[in-house]
Design an enzyme around this catalytic site. Structure first.
Site, PDB file in Angstrom:
ATOM      1  N   ASP A 155      56.266   9.706  92.566  1.00 57.86           N
ATOM      2  CA  ASP A 155      56.504   8.294  92.061  1.00 57.86           C
ATOM      3  C   ASP A 155      57.374   8.313  90.930  1.00 57.86           C
ATOM      4  OD1 ASP A 155      55.147   9.722  90.098  1.00 57.86           O
ATOM      5  OD2 ASP A 155      52.851   9.328  90.524  1.00 57.86           O
ATOM      6  N   SER A 156      57.363   7.519  89.894  1.00 62.61           N
ATOM      7  CA  SER A 156      58.394   7.399  88.948  1.00 62.61           C
ATOM      8  C   SER A 156      58.694   8.711  88.218  1.00 62.61           C
ATOM      9  CB  SER A 156      57.797   6.385  88.059  1.00 62.61           C
ATOM     10  OG  SER A 156      56.606   6.613  87.404  1.00 62.61           O
ATOM     11  N   TYR A 157      57.474   9.395  88.035  1.00 59.37           N
ATOM     12  CA  TYR A 157      58.041  10.783  87.494  1.00 59.37           C
ATOM     13  C   TYR A 157      58.812  11.584  88.146  1.00 59.37           C
ATOM     14  CZ  TYR A 157      54.370  10.763  83.858  1.00 59.37           C
ATOM     15  OH  TYR A 157      53.458  10.384  82.765  1.00 59.37           O
TER      16      TYR A 157
END
Length: 372
Positions: A155-157
């Protein structure tokens, strides 16, 4: 149509600091790029004219050239790119549009060039048209593929969302895109240290079964994973025979568990969400096994969440169950560190944090019986 102006190295560095280097493609150069040669392991769609389209963050293109300069052919009004020559970043191209961006004034001789997509664009595809040699030079045979390959799913990480910002509110310093760089996310940093080719197949806000705060119900990360172009419904990426990663890291769960369930969601309790998550995760690992075979190491990653331990506990149970089923090449990687400052946009990991997380991943991979 305007002919591309050539930019000296000194001017280029100044322009990079300002955030934009771009010029317009001429018809003659558009014809030349059809024969361009470059290396990528990214998920791309090839066109008849030699250009490629793509959507995932961190897609990169590498080439070799002889001469005093090189042009980068792009058609992309949504994404930002870094351009590196001989291992040094010399330009950042901000939403370049339909351009040839020139790096000029180099010492006459052989050079390597690398272009990497910094940002996410699930709503739009970028297009890369190859490299163009400056007058008197030549594009050489593409670099050889690396023997080590890693795929990062998340995801965004994993995408490096807001990682180069030093403040959590990015509304006043350019926004999320200007402050994101997938090439400096922990996966790319680890791959660089290992001299490995890699894919970053990450989509901010998406979870295994539940998106951030329950948004966009009926879809999740799995809806998009098999695509090359995220914005094209039904698109399917055809895995080339050359893409056989020895390691696949899966980091999905932050969005499933970081926010409380809302009224009207299809899970009434956290226990129901956990059961759905674990079942879907096993199915996703089965897909990866079918795609990459029994020898690939699957790393199930979990990060610390301030509000719950459900993410870490569920992923650990998943790995333990895989082991009981006889799959000894699935490992659990839980990462946290008191030095993490989460100073990236919207409380995401900063560049400082990504370097720490990369170091923790290095340690985990070093503990696996990998035979690179």
């Amino acid at each position: 149509m305007q002919t591309p102006r050539q930019i000296s190295r000194r001017t280029l560095v100044a322009a990079a600091a300002a955030g934009l280097v771009s010029t317009v493609v001429s018809p003659a150069q558009a014809a030349e790029v059809r024969a361009a040669r470059f290396h990528t392991v990214g998920r791309v769609k090839k066109a008849a004219d030699g250009t490629v389209q793509y959507g995932w963050p961190g897609v990169y293109f590498e080439g070799r050239f002889r001469g005093t300069g090189v042009g980068v052919v792009l058609d992309d009004a949504d994404n930002d790119y870094d351009v590196q020559v001989d291992g040094t970043t010399v330009a950042t191209l901000v939403t370049p549009g339909r351009t040839v961006s020139w790096i000029d004034g180099l010492a006459d001789g052989g050079h390597r060039v690398r272009v990497v997509k910094r940002t996410e664009s699930p709503w739009a595809a970028g297009r890369f048209g190859g490299f163009v040699a400056a007058s008197g030079g030549a594009i050489l045979a593409r670099p050889r593929a690396r023997s080590r390959q890693i795929e990062f799913i998340g995801d965004s990480y994993t995408a490096g969302y807001g990682n180069v910002s030093e403040i959590r509110d990015c509304s006043g310093n350019g926004g999320v895109n200007r402050n994101s760089n997938a090439d400096l996310a922990f996966g790319a940093l680890t791959a660089g240290k290992l001299d490995a080719d890699y894919q970053i197949n990450a989509f901010s806000g998406r979870g295994m079964v539940r998106n951030y705060n329950g948004g966009d119900p009926g879809t999740d990360f799995r809806t998009y994973y098999d695509r090359a172009l995220l914005n094209v419904e039904g698109d399917v990426w055809r895995k080339p025979h050359s893409w056989c990663p020895q390691v696949v890291m899966v980091g999905l769960g932050i969005n499933d568990f970081s926010t409380p369930l809302n009224p009207g969601e299809r899970w009434s309790t956290t226990a129901e969400l956990v059961a759905s998550y674990e079942s879907a995760y096993h199915g996703f690992l089965d897909r990866l096994r079918a795609r990459y075979g029994p020898r690939t190491f699957l790393v199930v990653a979990a990060a610390h969440l301030w509000n719950t331990t459900a993410f870490a506990e569920a992923t650990l149970r998943i790995v333990e169950e895989r082991g009981r089923q006889g799959d000894g090449r699935v490992s659990h990687w839980y990462y946290d560190d008191p030095a993490l400052d989460h100073l990236g946009c919207d409380w995401h990991p900063s560049l400082h944090d990504h370097r720490i997380i990369s170091g923790l991943l290095d340690e985990h991979l070093a503990g696996l019986p990998l035979r690179w």
